[in-house]
Scaffold this motif. Structure first.
Motif, PDB file in Angstrom:
ATOM      1  N   ASN A 282       9.772 -52.796  -7.839  1.00 32.74           N
ATOM      2  CA  ASN A 282       8.891 -51.625  -7.882  1.00 32.74           C
ATOM      3  C   ASN A 282       8.987 -50.942  -9.264  1.00 32.74           C
ATOM      4  O   ASN A 282      10.019 -50.976  -9.931  1.00 32.74           O
ATOM      5  CB  ASN A 282       9.265 -50.630  -6.788  1.00 32.74           C
ATOM      6  N   GLU A 283       7.903 -50.299  -9.718  1.00 40.34           N
ATOM      7  CA  GLU A 283       7.849 -49.527 -10.975  1.00 40.34           C
ATOM      8  C   GLU A 283       7.632 -48.062 -10.647  1.00 40.34           C
ATOM      9  O   GLU A 283       6.743 -47.723  -9.875  1.00 40.34           O
ATOM     10  CB  GLU A 283       6.716 -50.023 -11.882  1.00 40.34           C
ATOM     11  N   ILE A 284       8.473 -47.227 -11.311  1.00 40.10           N
ATOM     12  CA  ILE A 284       8.314 -45.775 -11.176  1.00 40.10           C
ATOM     13  C   ILE A 284       7.464 -45.288 -12.348  1.00 40.10           C
ATOM     14  O   ILE A 284       7.658 -45.710 -13.494  1.00 40.10           O
ATOM     15  CB  ILE A 284       9.672 -45.073 -11.163  1.00 40.10           C
ATOM     16  N   SER A 285       6.538 -44.384 -12.130  1.00 36.46           N
ATOM     17  CA  SER A 285       5.650 -43.868 -13.174  1.00 36.46           C
ATOM     18  C   SER A 285       6.466 -43.204 -14.274  1.00 36.46           C
ATOM     19  O   SER A 285       7.285 -42.318 -14.015  1.00 36.46           O
ATOM     20  CB  SER A 285       4.647 -42.876 -12.578  1.00 36.46           C
ATOM     21  N   LYS A 286       6.242 -43.649 -15.543  1.00 36.01           N
ATOM     22  CA  LYS A 286       6.977 -43.135 -16.698  1.00 36.01           C
ATOM     23  C   LYS A 286       5.987 -42.798 -17.817  1.00 36.01           C
ATOM     24  O   LYS A 286       5.087 -43.589 -18.118  1.00 36.01           O
ATOM     25  CB  LYS A 286       7.991 -44.170 -17.196  1.00 36.01           C
ATOM     26  N   THR A 287       6.168 -41.616 -18.427  1.00 32.13           N
ATOM     27  CA  THR A 287       5.327 -41.168 -19.543  1.00 32.13           C
ATOM     28  C   THR A 287       6.199 -41.009 -20.782  1.00 32.13           C
ATOM     29  O   THR A 287       7.177 -40.262 -20.766  1.00 32.13           O
ATOM     30  CB  THR A 287       4.642 -39.827 -19.226  1.00 32.13           C
ATOM     31  N   ILE A 288       5.848 -41.715 -21.883  1.00 33.65           N
ATOM     32  CA  ILE A 288       6.574 -41.640 -23.151  1.00 33.65           C
ATOM     33  C   ILE A 288       5.710 -40.886 -24.162  1.00 33.65           C
ATOM     34  O   ILE A 288       4.567 -41.278 -24.430  1.00 33.65           O
ATOM     35  CB  ILE A 288       6.917 -43.046 -23.684  1.00 33.65           C
ATOM     36  N   THR A 289       6.245 -39.793 -24.719  1.00 34.55           N
ATOM     37  CA  THR A 289       5.522 -38.973 -25.690  1.00 34.55           C
ATOM     38  C   THR A 289       6.295 -38.974 -26.997  1.00 34.55           C
ATOM     39  O   THR A 289       7.481 -38.620 -27.040  1.00 34.55           O
ATOM     40  CB  THR A 289       5.366 -37.528 -25.184  1.00 34.55           C
ATOM     41  N   ARG A 290       5.639 -39.386 -28.072  1.00 35.04           N
ATOM     42  CA  ARG A 290       6.231 -39.387 -29.411  1.00 35.04           C
ATOM     43  C   ARG A 290       5.492 -38.350 -30.262  1.00 35.04           C
ATOM     44  O   ARG A 290       4.293 -38.466 -30.499  1.00 35.04           O
ATOM     45  CB  ARG A 290       6.126 -40.763 -30.049  1.00 35.04           C
TER      46      ARG A 290
END
Length: 563
Positions: free
Chosen positions: A342-350
């Motif tokens: 399963n994949e958990i929702s992840k947000t990467i902000t640079r």
């Protein structure tokens, strides 16, 4: 003509000898004062206004320029120890062109590629190398001298000897000394331009190895571009640029309402020059997605004999295994394996925070108010009365400024004030200049008038009374000047006597009296000599004699008649 000069000299000499010591001293004092006055008047009247030809000259350039001006017979005036040279206004431009053709001032000690115009057959390669280096330094110096703000320059280049191995080769180096003109300064970009100019003209020379200093020894260049000094200069220039942009926006917007010249704006911007890179990762556990699913199934079936007999090793021998009728055991096996990823929702902000971000703005705006014309009782305009703008208008201006520059509430500060401006118009400035020029002309005229008045007063109240006082003792009566008889005349010449003031009336006797001549003939010759020497005086003397003789005859006749 010689006799005339001799006679005048004798008259002046006798007149001076006849004066008393006090009168002689005053005569010399008056003469000195008159000569000094005439000299000062002539100097003041013939004084020529000089215009600056060059200023801030070195001793070498000053001496060469003065030598050229003397050769060309051009009047000049050297001031401040030769640093400033002035010439008449009519010679300024022609003299500058003449000196420029000869490389003056500034390039007298600079040698360029013309050093190779004259070559020698016995010149070695080392001398040629040195001359080429001198020529390159001279050409770079001439180029840098033409830059705006640079008065003089000097370039020094160091070329290392070539080595066998490249790793051992040392880089070339150069240094530039600049003499900045008074009131000018070089920006960092201009200094960098000088570095690139020198580095591009020399082989194996980089800008990091070019040092630039000014006449005070201050370092203008920096080999390390990330040094604190370099960054500070860039920061200051960027800050001023931002402030100027905001000021122009505010002034151009408000002048449409208030009018030209009615707004003054100043902006102080705090700039954050720190650089940051921020990476942020956010996970959302409520949002799950199946990335991959793997299912594995294993199934096995079979039978085997059931163990019987005597326990031990004997029972395991092949000949002892059971045959038919031996009981068997059946076994079935089934296995299922399931793997789910399963994949958990992840947000990467640079976020990359660049330099130059505005952290705070402080804006101060000064606005002029309104003016109402004030008239007197007779209806004439007496002046203008200042009235400040209402608070509502000031608040509107502040709101417009905040919106125009993008001010942030709580961070930036905007202040708008209404005050009276001092009216400084161009017409008044022109009028003031005209009045200054007129006053200058009037002052010169007053100087000449006062000088002339002093001369006239000096003549009437000092020279004229002095002349009258000196000549008081000189009798101008012919009866007192001329001898009455021939014996007196002969005795005067014989004994060397002279009467005061008689030198201009009686001629000198060139020969002694001849006793053989008759008295009448001798008297006639003396009278003729007297008449030829000074006819005017002789005429006056004869007239006085005739008048005196006639009066004496009348008196004698009257006396005889009475007797």
């Amino acid at each position: 003509m010689g006799e005339l000069f001799l006679r005048v000299y004798n008259q002046v000499k006798d007149f001076y000898v006849a004066l008393t010591p006090g009168k002689r001293f005053l005569l010399w004092a008056v003469s000195v004062v008159l000569i000094a006055s005439m000299f000062l008047i002539g100097r003041f009247a013939t004084d020529t206004a000089y215009t600056t030809l060059y200023t801030g000259l070195d001793i070498e350039d000053s001496s060469l320029i003065i030598s050229k001006l003397r050769d060309k017979k051009i009047p000049f005036r050297a001031e401040k120890g030769g640093e400033t040279i002035s010439v008449p206004p009519d010679f300024v431009y022609e003299t500058r062109l003449m000196l420029a053709t000869e490389g003056l001032p500034g390039n007298t000690d600079v040698v360029g590629l013309e050093i190779f115009d004259k070559t020698s057959f016995g010149m070695s390669s080392y001398i040629q190398k040195i001359n080429y280096l001198r020529a390159k330094e001279g050409e770079l110096t001439r180029t840098i001298n033409r830059l705006t703000g640079v008065e003089r320059s000097r370039v020094h280049i160091t070329l290392p000897e070539k080595k066998t191995f490249v790793e051992e080769q040392e880089p070339a180096k150069a240094s530039v000394v600049l003499k900045i003109k008074h009131g000018h300064s070089l920006t960092r970009e201009q200094v960098a331009g000088v570095q690139h100019l020198v580095a591009s003209a020399v082989e194996n020379l980089t800008t990091d190895n070019v040092s630039v200093i000014d006449q005070t020894g201050q370092m203008l260049s920096s080999s390390d571009v990330n040094s604190d000094v370099g960054i500070s200069n860039k920061q200051l220039e960027y800050r001023r640029k931002i402030e100027k942009i905001y000021e122009q926006q505010i002034i151009s917007m408000l002048e449409r309402v208030t009018g030209p010249g009615k707004v003054v704006a100043k902006v102080n911007a705090d700039i954050d020059f720190s650089k940051e890179n921020v990476v942020t990762e956010d996970f959302d556990p409520d949002k799950i997605a199946v990335r991959s699913k793997v299912v594995m199934e294993n199934m096995a079936s079979g039978s085997r004999p059931s163990p019987t007999g005597i326990p031990g090793a004997r029972a395991n021998l092949p000949e002892t295994q059971g045959g038919e009728g031996v009981p068997t055991v059946k076994q079935d096996t089934s296995k299922t394996t399931e793997t789910i990823n399963n994949e958990i929702s992840k947000t990467i902000t640079r976020v990359a925070k660049e330099q130059g971000e505005i952290s705070r703005l402080s804006i101060a705006v000064l606005v002029d108010g309104k003016y109402e014309t004030v008239t007197g009782e007779d209806g004439e305009v007496t002046g203008q009365e200042f009235s400040p703008l209402p608070k509502e208008t000031i608040d509107k201006y502040a709101a417009m400024i905040s919106n125009a520059v993008g001010a942030v509430d709580g961070r930036d500060k905007v202040t708008v004030e209404c005050m009276q401006f001092q009216d400084v118009s161009l017409e008044e400035a022109d009028r003031a200049l005209v009045l200054m020029e007129r006053w200058k002309i009037i002052r010169i005229m007053i100087q000449y008038a006062v000088l002339g008045l002093l001369i006239v007063l000096f003549f009437f109240f000092f020279v004229r009374p002095f002349i009258k006082w000196v000549t008081e003792s000189i009798s101008e009566t012919p009866e007192e000047l001329l001898p009455t008889t021939l014996e007196e005349l002969e005795s005067m010449h014989g004994e060397g006597m002279s009467l005061e003031g008689l030198e201009g009336t009686l001629p000198m006797l060139e020969e002694a009296v001849d006793p053989d001549k008759a008295e009448g003939e001798l008297l006639r010759e003396r009278v003729m000599a007297l008449i030829e020497g000074d006819p005017l005086k002789a005429t006056q003397a004869l007239t006085e004699w005739i008048y005196t003789t006639a009066n004496e005859n009348k008196e004698k006749a009257a006396a005889n008649a009475t007797a």
